[in-house]
Scaffold this active site. Structure first.
Site, PDB file in Angstrom:
ATOM      1  N   GLY A 181      12.371   3.973   2.093  1.00  0.00           N
ATOM      2  CA  GLY A 181      11.612   2.868   2.652  1.00  0.00           C
ATOM      3  C   GLY A 181      12.503   1.972   3.479  1.00  0.00           C
ATOM      4  O   GLY A 181      12.557   2.057   4.714  1.00  0.00           O
ATOM      5  N   ARG A 182      13.281   1.126   2.790  1.00  0.00           N
ATOM      6  CA  ARG A 182      14.107   0.146   3.502  1.00  0.00           C
ATOM      7  C   ARG A 182      15.098   0.799   4.463  1.00  0.00           C
ATOM      8  O   ARG A 182      15.367   0.287   5.549  1.00  0.00           O
ATOM      9  CB  ARG A 182      14.844  -0.736   2.493  1.00  0.00           C
ATOM     10  N   ARG A 195       0.064   8.167  -5.315  1.00  0.00           N
ATOM     11  CA  ARG A 195       1.245   7.362  -5.649  1.00  0.00           C
ATOM     12  C   ARG A 195       0.940   6.533  -6.893  1.00  0.00           C
ATOM     13  O   ARG A 195      -0.106   5.884  -6.965  1.00  0.00           O
ATOM     14  CB  ARG A 195       1.599   6.436  -4.484  1.00  0.00           C
ATOM     15  N   GLN A 254      -1.666   6.071   3.892  1.00  0.00           N
ATOM     16  CA  GLN A 254      -1.920   5.601   2.534  1.00  0.00           C
ATOM     17  C   GLN A 254      -3.205   4.765   2.532  1.00  0.00           C
ATOM     18  O   GLN A 254      -3.386   3.919   3.409  1.00  0.00           O
ATOM     19  CB  GLN A 254      -0.732   4.753   2.067  1.00  0.00           C
ATOM     20  N   TYR A 271      -2.429  -2.212  -7.632  1.00  0.00           N
ATOM     21  CA  TYR A 271      -3.691  -2.315  -6.892  1.00  0.00           C
ATOM     22  C   TYR A 271      -4.849  -1.690  -7.694  1.00  0.00           C
ATOM     23  O   TYR A 271      -4.662  -1.254  -8.820  1.00  0.00           O
ATOM     24  CB  TYR A 271      -3.526  -1.697  -5.502  1.00  0.00           C
TER      25      TYR A 271
HETATM   26  C1  LIG Z   1       8.787  -4.043   3.707  1.00  0.00           C
HETATM   27  C2  LIG Z   1       8.217  -3.118   2.668  1.00  0.00           C
HETATM   28  C3  LIG Z   1       6.857  -2.776   2.720  1.00  0.00           C
HETATM   29  C4  LIG Z   1       6.316  -1.903   1.773  1.00  0.00           C
HETATM   30  N1  LIG Z   1       4.983  -1.501   1.861  1.00  0.00           N
HETATM   31  C5  LIG Z   1       4.488  -0.592   0.985  1.00  0.00           C
HETATM   32  C6  LIG Z   1       3.167  -0.068   1.125  1.00  0.00           C
HETATM   33  O1  LIG Z   1       2.405  -0.389   2.059  1.00  0.00           O
HETATM   34  N2  LIG Z   1       2.736   0.815   0.179  1.00  0.00           N
HETATM   35  C7  LIG Z   1       3.526   1.216  -0.861  1.00  0.00           C
HETATM   36  O2  LIG Z   1       3.099   2.031  -1.692  1.00  0.00           O
HETATM   37  N3  LIG Z   1       4.799   0.747  -0.979  1.00  0.00           N
HETATM   38  C8  LIG Z   1       5.289  -0.106  -0.095  1.00  0.00           C
HETATM   39  N4  LIG Z   1       6.614  -0.514  -0.202  1.00  0.00           N
HETATM   40  C9  LIG Z   1       7.486   0.105  -1.223  1.00  0.00           C
HETATM   41  C10 LIG Z   1       8.271   1.280  -0.616  1.00  0.00           C
HETATM   42  O3  LIG Z   1       7.402   2.343  -0.249  1.00  0.00           O
HETATM   43  C11 LIG Z   1       9.318   1.844  -1.587  1.00  0.00           C
HETATM   44  O4  LIG Z   1       8.664   2.361  -2.728  1.00  0.00           O
HETATM   45  C12 LIG Z   1      10.342   0.800  -2.040  1.00  0.00           C
HETATM   46  O5  LIG Z   1      10.774   0.003  -0.947  1.00  0.00           O
HETATM   47  C13 LIG Z   1      11.563   1.466  -2.678  1.00  0.00           C
HETATM   48  O6  LIG Z   1      12.154   2.361  -1.772  1.00  0.00           O
HETATM   49  P1  LIG Z   1      13.464   1.968  -0.898  1.00  0.00           P
HETATM   50  O7  LIG Z   1      14.522   1.554  -1.865  1.00  0.00           O
HETATM   51  O8  LIG Z   1      13.814   3.229  -0.167  1.00  0.00           O
HETATM   52  O9  LIG Z   1      13.069   0.870   0.016  1.00  0.00           O
HETATM   53  C14 LIG Z   1       7.146  -1.392   0.739  1.00  0.00           C
HETATM   54  C15 LIG Z   1       8.497  -1.768   0.697  1.00  0.00           C
HETATM   55  C16 LIG Z   1       9.037  -2.604   1.643  1.00  0.00           C
HETATM   56  C17 LIG Z   1      10.509  -2.939   1.581  1.00  0.00           C
END
Ligand SMILES: Cc1cc2nc3c(=O)[nH]c(=O)nc-3n(C[C@H](O)[C@H](O)[C@H](O)COP(=O)(O)O)c2cc1C
Length: 395
Positions: free
Chosen positions: A318-319, A226, A101, A174
């Site tokens: 993600g999480r 995204r 990304q 962003y």
């Molecule tokens: C620790 C953490 C770091 C993240 N870093 C990014 C990132 O670098 N770029 C981005 O677009 N989203 C980032 N996100 C958002 C995740 O990509 C995702 O959209 C969000 O956590 C929801 O998905 P989940 O419920 O599966 O965690 C981050 C989320 C978490 C929890």
């Protein structure tokens, strides 16, 4: 049990994913002070590669003025390529495709992170969230051209490093989003004005990255985008604006769309009378022109099936990938009983979670990581913005 998400997926450009599960970008904040890749990051991704069809690696800045936080990855210099090659190799273990990304943080930065420099944006408008945001300086026309070119250069470096694609981070407030938003873009030159004019920066960045792919890629190389579907400030991006943006993306060279939300089933945050899931509305607007990645609170195999049922082509976690690096492997082994839905602070080293990331997961993200030590561990984003989407209070 055979799951639809285990079926392979082929993009129009020929890149094939072995299954439809994607690791969402989750920044580790563990790069060196100058943005070089660390062994901690290699270990984090190495532990999570091999099961999912594709990993979208954490965000990297394309130019020094675009740095948004400490420990952020850089793809702004040719000196970064050697470390990024190691990162791409770690992600590509056992057939997983690796996408990086890339972004510019714009006004979502500050003069400490930028070593004394004022943050920049489309216009000199301070963000509403978090409350201690600094007022940015409006970019000059020449600086805008420089940033657009930097996205192309970053793409060239991602190709050289061995990635399978780049994802433009146009979400989470962003710079790409700041140019589209009537909140942060008040320009009166060609980069501002009505909704179409405010899409101009994203279009130019897409063109710059696609030109780099055409010139330098010797293999099918993905270009993803995204986006965040809504802002809650007024003025701000509304769903109708994003659907128009989706139309633009539908006609652009991007290979896929990725919608950043804390719950894949989210309905409009602004129009409570609109009960149709946002992902379904975006899918309808795309009308088959591009594949769509859904993300947000996917934990169980059934959750993943439910996101595909919304009409998406791919499902990102993600999480859950932080908590359970072997998610796909365990599902394939009929070992669902051992899937981890909670995170023990004592297991974070074993899970190859870098120490810097451990610290911020235990801090700003504590309430949403499902820590075993958290009595409110069932807390969920539900129909609200998640941390990282740009509406958070002070982090
Ligand atoms: C620790 C953490 C770091 C993240 N870093 C990014 C990132 O670098 N770029 C981005 O677009 N989203 C980032 N996100 C958002 C995740 O990509 C995702 O959209 C969000 O956590 C929801 O998905 P989940 O419920 O599966 O965690 C981050 C989320 C978490 C929890």
């Amino acid at each position: 049990m055979s799951y639809q998400f285990m079926e392979p997926f082929t993009f129009k450009n020929g890149v094939t994913l072995k299954n439809r599960m994607v690791m969402a970008p989750t920044t580790t904040m563990s790069s060196f002070y100058d943005g070089q890749v660390t062994n901690d990051e290699i270990a984090f991704y190495g532990a999570r590669a091999g099961g999912v069809g594709m990993i979208v690696g954490e965000v990297a800045n394309v130019i020094a003025s675009g740095k948004g936080f400490e420990g952020e990855l850089s793809i702004a210099s040719d000196d970064d390529i050697a470390g990024l090659s190691r990162l791409a190799s770690a992600m590509k273990a056992n057939g997983t495709k690796a996408v990086l990304q890339i972004f510019h943080a714009g006004r979502k930065s500050n003069d400490r992170i930028l070593r004394g420099q004022q943050p920049v944006s489309a216009s000199a408008v301070k963000a509403v969230f978090p409350e201690d945001s600094q007022e940015p300086r409006a970019l000059t026309a020449a600086e805008i051209d420089e940033i657009i070119a930097a996205f192309g250069d970053a793409t060239r470096r991602a190709i050289a490093a061995g990635f399978d694609g780049v994802e433009l981070h146009g979400a989470n407030t962003y710079l790409l989003q700041q140019f589209f938003s009537p909140n942060s873009n008040r320009r009166t030159d060609k980069w501002g004005g009505d909704r179409d004019a405010r899409m101009g920066f994203a279009k130019a960045v897409i063109a710059s990255t696609q030109a780099a792919i055409d010139q330098f890629a010797d293999r099918p190389f993905l270009l993803g985008y995204r986006l965040s579907p809504e802002e809650i400030e007024t003025p701000g991006i509304r769903l109708d604006d994003s659907l128009a943006f989706v139309d633009m993306l539908g006609e652009s060279p991007v290979d896929y769309l990725h919608v950043s939300m804390g719950s894949a089933h989210r309905t409009s945050l602004n129009d409570k009378s609109d009960h149709m899931p946002i992902l379904t509305q975006i899918k309808d607007r795309l009308a088959g022109r591009k594949p769509l990645i859904g993300v947000g609170s996917v934990e169980t195999p059934q959750d993943a099936e439910d996101v595909l049922a919304l009409g998406t082509d791919l499902v990102a976690m993600g999480r859950e990938m932080i908590r359970e690096p072997q998610w796909v492997e365990k599902v394939l082994d009929h070992d669902e009983a051992s899937l981890r839905y909670q995170l023990s602070p004592s297991e974070m080293d074993e899970l190859r979670i870098p120490r810097a990331m451990q610290a911020y997961l235990k801090g700003a993200f504590y309430s949403v990581m499902h820590f075993t030590t958290d009595p409110n561990t069932a807390a969920d984003y539900q129909n609200a913005a998640a941390p990282m989407e740009g509406f958070e209070k002070k982090m």
